[in-house]
Design a protein around this motif. Structure first.
Motif, mmCIF file in Angstrom:
data_model
loop_
_atom_site.group_PDB
_atom_site.id
_atom_site.type_symbol
_atom_site.label_atom_id
_atom_site.label_comp_id
_atom_site.label_asym_id
_atom_site.label_seq_id
_atom_site.Cartn_x
_atom_site.Cartn_y
_atom_site.Cartn_z
ATOM 1 N N ASN A 36 -0.007 16.471 -41.984
ATOM 2 C CA ASN A 36 0.581 17.646 -42.652
ATOM 3 C C ASN A 36 2.009 17.889 -42.182
ATOM 4 O OD1 ASN A 36 -1.653 18.164 -44.244
ATOM 5 N ND2 ASN A 36 -2.573 19.566 -42.771
ATOM 6 N N PHE A 37 2.246 17.669 -40.887
ATOM 7 C CA PHE A 37 3.596 17.808 -40.338
ATOM 8 C C PHE A 37 4.542 16.797 -40.989
ATOM 9 C CE2 PHE A 37 6.626 16.131 -37.143
ATOM 10 C CZ PHE A 37 7.458 17.241 -37.039
ATOM 11 N N ILE A 38 4.083 15.553 -41.130
ATOM 12 C CA ILE A 38 4.896 14.503 -41.759
ATOM 13 C C ILE A 38 5.197 14.878 -43.214
ATOM 14 C CG2 ILE A 38 4.870 12.095 -42.563
ATOM 15 C CD1 ILE A 38 3.286 11.455 -39.949
ATOM 16 N N LYS A 39 4.164 15.307 -43.948
ATOM 17 C CA LYS A 39 4.354 15.689 -45.363
ATOM 18 C C LYS A 39 5.349 16.836 -45.497
ATOM 19 C CE LYS A 39 -0.150 14.160 -47.029
ATOM 20 N NZ LYS A 39 -1.495 14.561 -47.448
ATOM 21 N N ALA A 40 5.217 17.838 -44.642
ATOM 22 C CA ALA A 40 6.127 18.996 -44.701
ATOM 23 C C ALA A 40 7.557 18.568 -44.393
ATOM 24 C CB ALA A 40 5.672 20.075 -43.726
ATOM 25 N N SER A 41 7.723 17.723 -43.385
ATOM 26 C CA SER A 41 9.062 17.249 -43.012
ATOM 27 C C SER A 41 9.657 16.370 -44.103
ATOM 28 C CB SER A 41 9.005 16.461 -41.699
ATOM 29 O OG SER A 41 8.498 17.258 -40.658
ATOM 30 N N SER A 43 9.161 16.531 -47.218
ATOM 31 C CA SER A 43 9.471 17.259 -48.454
ATOM 32 C C SER A 43 10.959 17.582 -48.559
ATOM 33 C CB SER A 43 8.635 18.548 -48.549
ATOM 34 O OG SER A 43 9.034 19.458 -47.542
ATOM 35 N N ALA A 44 11.674 17.555 -47.433
ATOM 36 C CA ALA A 44 13.109 17.832 -47.440
ATOM 37 C C ALA A 44 13.951 16.567 -47.627
ATOM 38 C CB ALA A 44 13.500 18.523 -46.129
ATOM 39 N N THR A 45 13.293 15.405 -47.764
ATOM 40 C CA THR A 45 14.038 14.156 -47.943
ATOM 41 C C THR A 45 14.262 13.874 -49.427
ATOM 42 O OG1 THR A 45 12.066 12.747 -48.024
ATOM 43 C CG2 THR A 45 13.002 13.202 -45.837
ATOM 44 N N ARG A 46 15.092 12.896 -49.689
ATOM 45 C CA ARG A 46 15.403 12.536 -51.088
ATOM 46 C C ARG A 46 14.257 11.767 -51.750
ATOM 47 N NH1 ARG A 46 21.090 9.875 -52.991
ATOM 48 N NH2 ARG A 46 20.812 10.306 -55.191
ATOM 49 N N TYR A 47 13.488 11.034 -50.950
ATOM 50 C CA TYR A 47 12.376 10.230 -51.466
ATOM 51 C C TYR A 47 11.107 10.607 -50.699
ATOM 52 C CZ TYR A 47 16.534 7.727 -52.958
ATOM 53 O OH TYR A 47 17.763 7.409 -53.487
ATOM 54 N N PRO A 48 10.544 11.785 -50.967
ATOM 55 C CA PRO A 48 9.424 12.285 -50.159
ATOM 56 C C PRO A 48 8.169 11.412 -50.193
ATOM 57 C CG PRO A 48 9.867 13.752 -52.022
ATOM 58 C CD PRO A 48 10.971 12.747 -51.977
ATOM 59 N N ALA A 49 7.823 10.852 -51.343
ATOM 60 C CA ALA A 49 6.603 10.023 -51.423
ATOM 61 C C ALA A 49 6.758 8.768 -50.563
ATOM 62 C CB ALA A 49 6.304 9.649 -52.872
ATOM 63 N N LEU A 50 7.923 8.130 -50.635
ATOM 64 C CA LEU A 50 8.197 6.949 -49.810
ATOM 65 C C LEU A 50 8.208 7.332 -48.326
ATOM 66 C CD1 LEU A 50 9.016 3.970 -49.467
ATOM 67 C CD2 LEU A 50 11.403 4.699 -49.802
ATOM 68 N N CYS A 51 8.753 8.483 -48.026
ATOM 69 C CA CYS A 51 8.821 8.980 -46.651
ATOM 70 C C CYS A 51 7.415 9.104 -46.066
ATOM 71 C CB CYS A 51 9.534 10.333 -46.632
ATOM 72 S SG CYS A 51 9.705 11.083 -45.008
ATOM 73 N N VAL A 52 6.532 9.762 -46.795
ATOM 74 C CA VAL A 52 5.151 9.947 -46.321
ATOM 75 C C VAL A 52 4.460 8.592 -46.195
ATOM 76 C CG1 VAL A 52 2.880 10.920 -46.888
ATOM 77 C CG2 VAL A 52 4.937 12.292 -47.237
ATOM 78 N N LEU A 55 5.709 6.584 -43.128
ATOM 79 C CA LEU A 55 5.527 7.183 -41.798
ATOM 80 C C LEU A 55 4.086 7.564 -41.464
ATOM 81 C CD1 LEU A 55 8.697 9.458 -41.698
ATOM 82 C CD2 LEU A 55 8.366 7.252 -40.590
ATOM 83 N N SER A 56 3.229 7.665 -42.470
ATOM 84 C CA SER A 56 1.864 8.163 -42.211
ATOM 85 C C SER A 56 1.053 7.260 -41.284
ATOM 86 C CB SER A 56 1.113 8.407 -43.525
ATOM 87 O OG SER A 56 1.038 7.225 -44.274
ATOM 88 N N ASN A 57 1.339 5.951 -41.273
ATOM 89 C CA ASN A 57 0.622 5.048 -40.363
ATOM 90 C C ASN A 57 0.926 5.340 -38.894
ATOM 91 O OD1 ASN A 57 -0.595 3.682 -42.442
ATOM 92 N ND2 ASN A 57 0.882 2.018 -42.474
ATOM 93 N N ALA A 59 1.240 8.473 -37.651
ATOM 94 C CA ALA A 59 0.935 9.890 -37.426
ATOM 95 C C ALA A 59 0.462 10.177 -36.003
ATOM 96 C CB ALA A 59 -0.104 10.386 -38.434
ATOM 97 N N SER A 60 -0.351 9.295 -35.442
ATOM 98 C CA SER A 60 -0.878 9.545 -34.094
ATOM 99 C C SER A 60 0.237 9.514 -33.050
ATOM 100 C CB SER A 60 -1.977 8.546 -33.735
ATOM 101 O OG SER A 60 -1.466 7.234 -33.744
ATOM 102 N N ALA A 61 1.261 8.699 -33.267
ATOM 103 C CA ALA A 61 2.391 8.650 -32.325
ATOM 104 C C ALA A 61 3.351 9.816 -32.560
ATOM 105 C CB ALA A 61 3.130 7.332 -32.460
ATOM 106 N N ILE A 62 3.531 10.184 -33.827
ATOM 107 C CA ILE A 62 4.468 11.254 -34.181
ATOM 108 C C ILE A 62 3.926 12.626 -33.779
ATOM 109 C CG2 ILE A 62 5.539 12.473 -36.133
ATOM 110 C CD1 ILE A 62 5.650 9.671 -37.533
ATOM 111 N N GLN A 63 2.625 12.837 -34.012
ATOM 112 C CA GLN A 63 1.975 14.134 -33.798
ATOM 113 C C GLN A 63 2.770 15.216 -34.529
ATOM 114 O OE1 GLN A 63 1.185 14.539 -29.594
ATOM 115 N NE2 GLN A 63 0.015 12.651 -29.558
ATOM 116 N N LYS A 64 3.370 16.153 -33.790
ATOM 117 C CA LYS A 64 4.181 17.196 -34.431
ATOM 118 C C LYS A 64 5.569 17.242 -33.813
ATOM 119 C CE LYS A 64 0.699 20.497 -35.934
ATOM 120 N NZ LYS A 64 0.272 21.895 -35.799
ATOM 121 N N SER A 65 6.061 16.082 -33.376
ATOM 122 C CA SER A 65 7.354 16.014 -32.696
ATOM 123 C C SER A 65 8.469 15.637 -33.671
ATOM 124 C CB SER A 65 7.282 14.969 -31.572
ATOM 125 O OG SER A 65 8.572 14.652 -31.109
ATOM 126 N N PRO A 66 9.402 16.552 -33.944
ATOM 127 C CA PRO A 66 10.524 16.224 -34.832
ATOM 128 C C PRO A 66 11.347 15.039 -34.312
ATOM 129 C CG PRO A 66 10.419 18.586 -34.469
ATOM 130 C CD PRO A 66 9.433 17.965 -33.519
#
Length: 198
Positions: A36-41, A43-52, A55-57, A59-66
């Motif tokens: 959810n954090f990745i999806k929300a972040s 959403s502010a990019t130019r290519y949100p679907a590609l972004c998600v 990066l979704s693979n 997610a465990s490393a990213i957690q909620k860290s900008p």
């Protein structure tokens, strides 16, 4: 004493089963929260679907860290740029290229090489800035933003060499597909870096 152990064993087994059952939802809740954090972040990019998708693979490393999100986006962009450089390098070895085509491919290869270099620098800068705050943080982030912006310009400049109909064909179409994809993930990475800087 032996009788007490016999009565405690089923209780211990039930407790372990209960704990293992409750641990599972906690980890899936954390994964869902990271996604959810990745999806929300994104959403502010130019290519949100590609972004998600890209990066979704992680997610465990990213957690909620900008910061980890920006770092991962830059790593994805660098990996794609390196793959594109290998692809374009192979094209220089094609037989029967027109001289203009060959020149455009060589120029593109140089631009993609510069892009790889700048993305590498930006990743290094973000990694080594430590826990910088205030002016130091802004200085490091400014460097990262500058290099990622320059990498995006390099990718765009690569395609400029193929302008006009004279170079239309499979080579141009292939390069455009690869470079466009790299430019899109780099654009997304820049947006996430800008979010971190803000």
């Amino acid at each position: 004493m032996a009788r007490a152990t016999i009565y405690l064993l089923p209780l211990l087994i039930l407790t372990l089963l209960y704990l293992s059952g409750t641990a599972e939802p906690a980890s899936s809740t954390a994964a869902a929260s990271s996604l959810n954090f990745i999806k929300a972040s994104c959403s502010a990019t130019r290519y949100p679907a590609l972004c998600v998708k890209s990066l979704s693979n992680y997610a465990s490393a990213i957690q909620k860290s900008p910061r980890q999100l920006a770092q991962t986006a830059l790593n994805v962009s660098l990996t794609r740029a390196e793959s594109t450089r290998k692809f374009v390098t192979k094209l220089t070895k094609f037989k029967g290229l027109k001289s203009r085509e060959y020149a455009a491919i060589r120029d593109c290869l140089e631009e993609i090489g510069d892009s790889v270099d700048r993305l590498s620098k930006s990743i290094g800068e973000l990694k080594h800035m430590g826990k910088a705050h205030g002016p130091d943080f802004l200085w490091h982030m400014s460097n990262v933003e500058t290099w990622v912006s320059a990498a995006l310009t390099d990718e765009s400049t690569c395609m400029d060499g193929f302008a006009g109909r004279a170079l239309d064909g499979r080579i141009k179409t292939s390069i455009r597909a690869w470079v466009t994809h790299v430019a899109q993930v780099t654009s997304n990475a820049l947006a996430l870096v800008n979010q971190l800087a803000a």
